[in-house]
Design a protein around this motif. Sequence first.
Motif, short mmCIF file in Angstrom:
data_model
loop_
_atom_site.label_atom_id
_atom_site.label_comp_id
_atom_site.label_asym_id
_atom_site.label_seq_id
_atom_site.Cartn_x
_atom_site.Cartn_y
_atom_site.Cartn_z
N ASP A 191 -75.15 -97.39 -17.91
CA ASP A 191 -76.12 -96.12 -18.28
C ASP A 191 -77.45 -96.14 -17.53
O ASP A 191 -78.05 -95.24 -16.99
CB ASP A 191 -76.48 -96.46 -19.74
CG ASP A 191 -77.09 -95.26 -20.45
OD1 ASP A 191 -77.12 -94.11 -20.04
OD2 ASP A 191 -77.78 -95.39 -21.49
N SER A 192 -77.73 -97.53 -16.95
CA SER A 192 -78.73 -97.74 -16.28
C SER A 192 -78.57 -99.20 -15.45
O SER A 192 -77.30 -99.54 -15.65
CB SER A 192 -80.12 -97.82 -16.84
OG SER A 192 -80.32 -98.81 -17.80
N LEU A 193 -79.24 -99.62 -14.53
CA LEU A 193 -79.20 -100.71 -13.60
C LEU A 193 -79.63 -101.80 -14.36
O LEU A 193 -80.73 -101.92 -15.04
CB LEU A 193 -79.78 -100.68 -12.60
CG LEU A 193 -79.18 -99.67 -11.13
CD1 LEU A 193 -80.32 -99.64 -10.29
CD2 LEU A 193 -77.90 -100.06 -11.01
N HIS A 194 -78.81 -103.01 -14.41
CA HIS A 194 -79.35 -104.14 -15.00
C HIS A 194 -78.72 -105.48 -14.16
O HIS A 194 -77.96 -105.28 -13.18
CB HIS A 194 -78.24 -104.32 -16.37
CG HIS A 194 -78.49 -103.24 -17.34
ND1 HIS A 194 -79.29 -103.43 -18.36
CD2 HIS A 194 -77.85 -102.04 -17.23
CE1 HIS A 194 -79.33 -102.36 -19.06
NE2 HIS A 194 -78.32 -101.44 -18.35
N LEU A 195 -79.72 -106.59 -14.34
CA LEU A 195 -79.14 -107.89 -13.61
C LEU A 195 -79.08 -108.92 -14.85
O LEU A 195 -80.18 -108.79 -15.78
CB LEU A 195 -80.20 -108.36 -12.70
CG LEU A 195 -80.00 -109.72 -11.96
CD1 LEU A 195 -78.77 -109.73 -11.31
CD2 LEU A 195 -80.92 -109.91 -11.24
N VAL A 196 -77.92 -109.35 -15.06
CA VAL A 196 -77.71 -110.28 -16.29
C VAL A 196 -77.50 -111.58 -15.73
O VAL A 196 -76.46 -112.07 -14.77
CB VAL A 196 -76.24 -109.66 -16.82
CG1 VAL A 196 -76.14 -110.72 -18.14
CG2 VAL A 196 -76.31 -108.28 -17.59
N CYS A 197 -78.34 -112.56 -16.07
CA CYS A 197 -78.44 -113.80 -15.88
C CYS A 197 -77.91 -114.91 -16.80
O CYS A 197 -78.74 -115.21 -17.57
CB CYS A 197 -79.53 -114.34 -15.35
SG CYS A 197 -80.22 -113.25 -13.97
N PRO A 198 -76.75 -115.42 -17.14
CA PRO A 198 -76.33 -116.44 -18.02
C PRO A 198 -77.16 -117.90 -17.64
O PRO A 198 -77.38 -118.09 -16.55
CB PRO A 198 -75.06 -116.54 -17.83
CG PRO A 198 -74.54 -115.17 -17.15
CD PRO A 198 -75.59 -114.80 -16.03
#
Length: 288
Positions: free
Chosen positions: A159-166
């Motif tokens: 849907d949009s841009l994300h950066l996912v950081c576990p």
Amino acid sequence: MPRPCVEPGPQYAKGHCCGDGFLLLLDPDDRIRLSDDAVRALCDPRTGLGGDALLRLVRTPRGRPPGRPRGDWFADVRNPDGSHALTCGPGLGLVARYLTGAGLAPPGEIRLGTRGGDARATVGAGGRTTVELPPSRILGPSEVTLDGYAFTGTAVALDSLHLVCPTELPVSGLDLTREPRLDLADFPDTSGAMVPDVALSFVNVLPTGRLRVRVHRPRVGELPSRGSAVCAAAAVIQHTTGRGGPSVVESASGPLSVTLGGNEPTLLTGPAGITSEGVLDARWLASL
């Protein structure tokens, strides 16, 4: 009885779905034209009504030609800065909740038209609503620096841009008042979203398997655990662990369930409710 302080204008409703709050504007005959300034004023939480987005609801004409939405309602989605959005999953969930509650649509699955195409939403018992979002697309690794710590993450378009950081660090202790430093070179312009508008999600995987997520958008600050952000977090965790099945994400509004299906739409399920209804002041709206 005191006389009304407003000149009655369009009807509106306010509510929430999956942790996001929205303003719905009823325009069944497609007569309202909103400038960007008007949308910004309506979405302002102090001088307007407030909302993470505004959705103008238009009834779709019967006997519609090919290419028009197949549902009975079209949702014109506007961002709080006044710009147009193709769609908004949680916003459509609230639309479905409103239409079924108002008797304007039968209970169960509803098909709604948007600028991004038709989407479906289902209103279940107790107001829990399931909405469709686009399939997630993993873009590759990236990293962000926050408060002196370097966090490795995975870029994803959903849907949009994300950066996912576990992270093993408790996300509850992160200082999201500080501005992170993000490497925008890892986000291609071909992703279909505007770089550098990237939401950052910091994620803990709890012993129960649930996810705890905090979200930050550069130059905006911390946001609630919003619909597309928690879906992106679930997509990255499933991608890195190989674990399938629905993911449950904690949120302030209650647990959210995310179901991923490869190239199929992402399904987000969570609470939805209407908090108020009323009419806008026609004179105020005309002055915007």
